[in-house]
Design an enzyme around this catalytic site. Sequence first.
Site, PDB file in Angstrom:
ATOM      1  N   PRO A 194     -12.240   0.329 -23.010  1.00  0.00           N
ATOM      2  CA  PRO A 194     -12.069  -0.127 -24.561  1.00  0.00           C
ATOM      3  C   PRO A 194     -12.152  -1.524 -24.662  1.00  0.00           C
ATOM      4  O   PRO A 194     -12.273  -2.024 -25.673  1.00  0.00           O
ATOM      5  CB  PRO A 194     -10.526   0.369 -24.364  1.00  0.00           C
ATOM      6  CG  PRO A 194     -10.468   1.393 -23.251  1.00  0.00           C
ATOM      7  CD  PRO A 194     -11.406   1.150 -22.231  1.00  0.00           C
TER       8      PRO A 194
ATOM      9  N   HIS B 284     -15.101   0.924  -1.660  1.00  0.00           N
ATOM     10  CA  HIS B 284     -14.023   0.053  -0.998  1.00  0.00           C
ATOM     11  C   HIS B 284     -13.171   0.840  -0.304  1.00  0.00           C
ATOM     12  O   HIS B 284     -11.806   0.698  -0.153  1.00  0.00           O
ATOM     13  CB  HIS B 284     -13.072  -0.432  -2.123  1.00  0.00           C
ATOM     14  CG  HIS B 284     -14.262  -1.365  -3.051  1.00  0.00           C
ATOM     15  ND1 HIS B 284     -14.004  -1.581  -4.348  1.00  0.00           N
ATOM     16  CD2 HIS B 284     -15.265  -2.036  -2.517  1.00  0.00           C
ATOM     17  CE1 HIS B 284     -15.046  -2.703  -4.775  1.00  0.00           C
ATOM     18  NE2 HIS B 284     -15.712  -2.932  -3.777  1.00  0.00           N
TER      19      HIS B 284
ATOM     20  N   GLN C 117     -15.267   2.279  -6.760  1.00  0.00           N
ATOM     21  CA  GLN C 117     -14.501   1.366  -6.563  1.00  0.00           C
ATOM     22  C   GLN C 117     -12.971   1.620  -6.323  1.00  0.00           C
ATOM     23  O   GLN C 117     -12.566   0.889  -5.445  1.00  0.00           O
ATOM     24  CB  GLN C 117     -14.637   0.090  -7.539  1.00  0.00           C
ATOM     25  CG  GLN C 117     -15.918  -0.566  -8.067  1.00  0.00           C
ATOM     26  CD  GLN C 117     -15.845  -1.543  -8.895  1.00  0.00           C
ATOM     27  OE1 GLN C 117     -15.667  -2.688  -8.577  1.00  0.00           O
ATOM     28  NE2 GLN C 117     -16.093  -1.000 -10.202  1.00  0.00           N
TER      29      GLN C 117
ATOM     30  N   TYR D  45       0.959  -1.173  -0.074  1.00  0.00           N
ATOM     31  CA  TYR D  45      -0.106  -0.011   0.105  1.00  0.00           C
ATOM     32  C   TYR D  45       0.812   1.105  -0.105  1.00  0.00           C
ATOM     33  O   TYR D  45       0.704   2.268  -0.547  1.00  0.00           O
ATOM     34  CB  TYR D  45      -0.928  -0.148   1.210  1.00  0.00           C
ATOM     35  CG  TYR D  45      -2.141  -0.949   0.900  1.00  0.00           C
ATOM     36  CD1 TYR D  45      -2.132  -2.284   1.168  1.00  0.00           C
ATOM     37  CD2 TYR D  45      -3.161  -0.503   0.321  1.00  0.00           C
ATOM     38  CE1 TYR D  45      -3.230  -3.320   1.064  1.00  0.00           C
ATOM     39  CE2 TYR D  45      -4.463  -1.382  -0.289  1.00  0.00           C
ATOM     40  CZ  TYR D  45      -4.255  -2.652   0.278  1.00  0.00           C
ATOM     41  OH  TYR D  45      -5.303  -3.443   0.055  1.00  0.00           O
TER      42      TYR D  45
ATOM     43  N   SER E  56     -13.746  -3.789 -15.036  1.00  0.00           N
ATOM     44  CA  SER E  56     -13.851  -5.034 -15.371  1.00  0.00           C
ATOM     45  C   SER E  56     -15.337  -5.789 -15.083  1.00  0.00           C
ATOM     46  O   SER E  56     -15.674  -6.727 -15.598  1.00  0.00           O
ATOM     47  CB  SER E  56     -12.962  -5.774 -15.457  1.00  0.00           C
ATOM     48  OG  SER E  56     -12.745  -6.163 -13.798  1.00  0.00           O
TER      49      SER E  56
HETATM   50  C1  BV8 Z   1     -18.074  -9.003  -0.225  1.00  0.00           C
HETATM   51  C2  BV8 Z   1      -9.933  -2.289  -2.155  1.00  0.00           C
HETATM   52  C3  BV8 Z   1     -19.458 -10.118   1.316  1.00  0.00           C
HETATM   53  C4  BV8 Z   1      -8.673  -2.786  -1.777  1.00  0.00           C
HETATM   54  C5  BV8 Z   1     -11.088  -3.883  -3.662  1.00  0.00           C
HETATM   55  C6  BV8 Z   1     -17.041 -15.818  -6.083  1.00  0.00           C
HETATM   56  C7  BV8 Z   1     -17.965 -15.181  -6.997  1.00  0.00           C
HETATM   57  C8  BV8 Z   1     -18.416 -13.926  -6.962  1.00  0.00           C
HETATM   58  C9  BV8 Z   1     -18.112 -13.085  -5.888  1.00  0.00           C
HETATM   59  C10 BV8 Z   1     -16.941 -13.509  -4.877  1.00  0.00           C
HETATM   60  C11 BV8 Z   1     -16.691 -14.878  -5.038  1.00  0.00           C
HETATM   61  N1  BV8 Z   1     -15.696 -15.088  -3.930  1.00  0.00           N
HETATM   62  C12 BV8 Z   1     -15.961 -13.931  -3.263  1.00  0.00           C
HETATM   63  C13 BV8 Z   1     -16.451 -13.066  -3.830  1.00  0.00           C
HETATM   64  C14 BV8 Z   1     -17.048 -11.733  -3.318  1.00  0.00           C
HETATM   65  C15 BV8 Z   1     -15.811 -10.801  -3.666  1.00  0.00           C
HETATM   66  C16 BV8 Z   1     -15.570 -10.765  -5.324  1.00  0.00           C
HETATM   67  O1  BV8 Z   1     -16.152 -10.138  -5.917  1.00  0.00           O
HETATM   68  N2  BV8 Z   1     -14.439 -11.468  -5.715  1.00  0.00           N
HETATM   69  C17 BV8 Z   1     -14.179 -11.459  -6.938  1.00  0.00           C
HETATM   70  C18 BV8 Z   1     -12.595 -11.424  -7.208  1.00  0.00           C
HETATM   71  C19 BV8 Z   1     -14.771 -12.964  -7.662  1.00  0.00           C
HETATM   72  N3  BV8 Z   1     -16.345  -9.371  -3.112  1.00  0.00           N
HETATM   73  C20 BV8 Z   1     -15.821  -9.185  -1.924  1.00  0.00           C
HETATM   74  O2  BV8 Z   1     -15.055  -9.626  -1.177  1.00  0.00           O
HETATM   75  C21 BV8 Z   1     -16.403  -7.771  -1.501  1.00  0.00           C
HETATM   76  N4  BV8 Z   1     -17.125  -8.187  -0.097  1.00  0.00           N
HETATM   77  O3  BV8 Z   1     -18.498  -9.583  -0.995  1.00  0.00           O
HETATM   78  O4  BV8 Z   1     -18.478  -9.159   1.108  1.00  0.00           O
HETATM   79  C22 BV8 Z   1     -19.590 -10.363   2.572  1.00  0.00           C
HETATM   80  C23 BV8 Z   1     -20.732 -10.859   3.233  1.00  0.00           C
HETATM   81  C24 BV8 Z   1     -20.823 -11.147   4.528  1.00  0.00           C
HETATM   82  C25 BV8 Z   1     -19.677 -11.301   5.289  1.00  0.00           C
HETATM   83  C26 BV8 Z   1     -18.466 -10.934   4.588  1.00  0.00           C
HETATM   84  C27 BV8 Z   1     -18.260 -10.595   3.420  1.00  0.00           C
HETATM   85  C28 BV8 Z   1     -15.420  -6.897  -1.121  1.00  0.00           C
HETATM   86  C29 BV8 Z   1     -14.500  -6.543  -2.394  1.00  0.00           C
HETATM   87  C30 BV8 Z   1     -13.665  -5.307  -2.572  1.00  0.00           C
HETATM   88  C31 BV8 Z   1     -12.447  -5.705  -2.676  1.00  0.00           C
HETATM   89  N5  BV8 Z   1     -11.371  -4.566  -2.584  1.00  0.00           N
HETATM   90  N6  BV8 Z   1     -10.208  -2.793  -3.269  1.00  0.00           N
HETATM   91  C32 BV8 Z   1      -7.659  -2.494  -2.735  1.00  0.00           C
HETATM   92  O5  BV8 Z   1      -7.785  -1.511  -3.553  1.00  0.00           O
HETATM   93  O6  BV8 Z   1      -6.489  -2.778  -2.456  1.00  0.00           O
HETATM   94  S1  BV8 Z   1     -11.495  -4.533  -5.108  1.00  0.00           S
HETATM   95  C33 BV8 Z   1     -10.477  -3.667  -6.176  1.00  0.00           C
HETATM   96  O7  BV8 Z   1     -10.574  -4.805  -7.398  1.00  0.00           O
HETATM   97  C34 BV8 Z   1     -10.964  -2.527  -6.809  1.00  0.00           C
HETATM   98  O8  BV8 Z   1     -11.681  -1.661  -5.790  1.00  0.00           O
HETATM   99  C35 BV8 Z   1     -12.055  -2.803  -7.882  1.00  0.00           C
HETATM  100  O9  BV8 Z   1     -13.170  -3.142  -7.295  1.00  0.00           O
HETATM  101  C36 BV8 Z   1     -11.619  -4.191  -8.183  1.00  0.00           C
HETATM  102  C37 BV8 Z   1     -10.798  -4.226  -9.518  1.00  0.00           C
HETATM  103  O10 BV8 Z   1     -11.667  -3.971 -10.435  1.00  0.00           O
HETATM  104  P1  BV8 Z   1     -11.667  -2.896 -11.743  1.00  0.00           P
HETATM  105  O11 BV8 Z   1     -11.840  -1.485 -10.924  1.00  0.00           O
HETATM  106  O12 BV8 Z   1     -12.709  -3.170 -12.523  1.00  0.00           O
HETATM  107  O13 BV8 Z   1     -10.263  -2.799 -12.274  1.00  0.00           O
HETATM  108  P2  BV8 Z   1      -9.804  -3.958 -13.099  1.00  0.00           P
HETATM  109  O14 BV8 Z   1      -8.373  -3.865 -13.335  1.00  0.00           O
HETATM  110  O15 BV8 Z   1     -10.366  -5.247 -12.785  1.00  0.00           O
HETATM  111  O16 BV8 Z   1     -10.399  -3.571 -14.627  1.00  0.00           O
HETATM  112  C38 BV8 Z   1      -9.960  -2.191 -15.305  1.00  0.00           C
HETATM  113  C39 BV8 Z   1     -10.809  -1.919 -16.542  1.00  0.00           C
HETATM  114  O17 BV8 Z   1     -10.406  -0.721 -17.099  1.00  0.00           O
HETATM  115  C40 BV8 Z   1     -10.484  -3.036 -17.494  1.00  0.00           C
HETATM  116  O18 BV8 Z   1     -11.714  -3.596 -17.989  1.00  0.00           O
HETATM  117  C41 BV8 Z   1     -10.049  -2.229 -18.660  1.00  0.00           C
HETATM  118  O19 BV8 Z   1     -10.361  -2.650 -19.980  1.00  0.00           O
HETATM  119  C42 BV8 Z   1     -10.374  -0.681 -18.219  1.00  0.00           C
HETATM  120  N7  BV8 Z   1      -9.847   0.235 -18.751  1.00  0.00           N
HETATM  121  C43 BV8 Z   1      -8.417   0.336 -18.887  1.00  0.00           C
HETATM  122  N8  BV8 Z   1      -7.797   1.599 -19.458  1.00  0.00           N
HETATM  123  C44 BV8 Z   1      -9.069   2.386 -19.462  1.00  0.00           C
HETATM  124  C45 BV8 Z   1     -10.094   1.314 -19.101  1.00  0.00           C
HETATM  125  N9  BV8 Z   1     -11.443   1.698 -19.122  1.00  0.00           N
HETATM  126  C46 BV8 Z   1     -11.692   3.247 -19.461  1.00  0.00           C
HETATM  127  N10 BV8 Z   1     -10.722   4.065 -19.798  1.00  0.00           N
HETATM  128  C47 BV8 Z   1      -9.271   3.566 -19.871  1.00  0.00           C
HETATM  129  N11 BV8 Z   1      -8.493   4.378 -20.144  1.00  0.00           N
END
Ligand code: BV8
Length: 258
Positions: A219, A124, A106, A72, A194
């Site tokens: 994109p 988040h 997020q 971090y 994403s």
């Molecule tokens: C919860 C803070 C419930 C920390 C973050 C199985 C199936 C489904 C769900 C789950 C599962 N197992 C677990 C889960 C739940 C889990 C989850 O969803 N996991 C995923 C991985 C499957 N979720 C959680 O745990 C959440 N809590 O559900 O609690 C619960 C209930 C009761 C009791 C206990 C718990 C908590 C999730 C929060 C995690 N923390 N961030 C830190 O930052 O260090 S998540 C972090 O990753 C970000 O905040 C963000 O959310 C995520 C990244 O995603 P994106 O922001 O979309 O970024 P990414 O790189 O993926 O994509 C970038 C995009 O930008 C791409 O599409 C690209 O094409 C595009 N791009 C690139 N350049 C550009 C662009 N777009 C526009 N312009 C550009 N120039």
Amino acid sequence: MEQKHGDILSRQFLDRIAAARHVCVLTGAGVSAESGVPTFRSAGGLWEKYDPRELATEAAFRADPDLVWSWYSWRRTLIAGVDPNPGHRALAEFPSVFPRLSLITQNVDNLHQRAGSPEVHELHGNIERSRCIECRKPYPGDEAPRTEHALRCGCGGYIRPGVVWFGETLPEDELRFAQAAASDCDLFLTVGTSGQVYPASDLPVQARRRGAYVVEINPEPSAIAHLVDERIALPSGVALPAVLDAARTFHPGIFGNT
Ligand code: BV8
Ligand code: ZN
């Protein structure tokens, strides 16, 4: 040169911008990519060696507080060295061109606030906030301690980043706000995400279910691309200024809610 909207926004989208009563915007890491902040799924720095989903957990922090804290610190230092980009800055103007705007992010990088957005709902958390992992006492001040190693609280617990880790629940008030905004809005923009992390990824789906027109700005198609009304396959730093330009022609700065 500010992007003119005519050449990249569809008629359908322009009509929705003109008629918009309440616009809801969900942003992800892609909105900060043009500022030079690596996204979760791109190469770049420490993230290449570690999967954020492994590091962004309480278990990882308890197992090795210094490793997770230094990740971090590395991100904070990187973020401090970049500026908000035209996408952030366009969003900061949205409250003056739409009757009502709900900005939900997020991202934990504080760039929406630094760009001047008056109201940012952080699902988040925020990388500059920290608290004790045991007694939850907030670390004082607006900035996290700039240390390589994790610090300890007076109670002996470690100071952790004030972000939501995988497996942790989101701040109730922010999630409730986001769900209410998604249900009430008539235009929902999902930008630079994403769509893989729940429950944030459910917001555009909820909005569409309640009749909003949902536009994805990315994109690349996201995991929910098949669920939106329209995709704009452009960087947010190009598309968002075009949306602002279009909105200005329909609502020339008449909403002073900034
Ligand atoms: C919860 C803070 C419930 C920390 C973050 C199985 C199936 C489904 C769900 C789950 C599962 N197992 C677990 C889960 C739940 C889990 C989850 O969803 N996991 C995923 C991985 C499957 N979720 C959680 O745990 C959440 N809590 O559900 O609690 C619960 C209930 C009761 C009791 C206990 C718990 C908590 C999730 C929060 C995690 N923390 N961030 C830190 O930052 O260090 S998540 C972090 O990753 C970000 O905040 C963000 O959310 C995520 C990244 O995603 P994106 O922001 O979309 O970024 P990414 O790189 O993926 O994509 C970038 C995009 O930008 C791409 O599409 C690209 O094409 C595009 N791009 C690139 N350049 C550009 C662009 N777009 C526009 N312009 C550009 N120039
Ligand atoms: Zn403590």
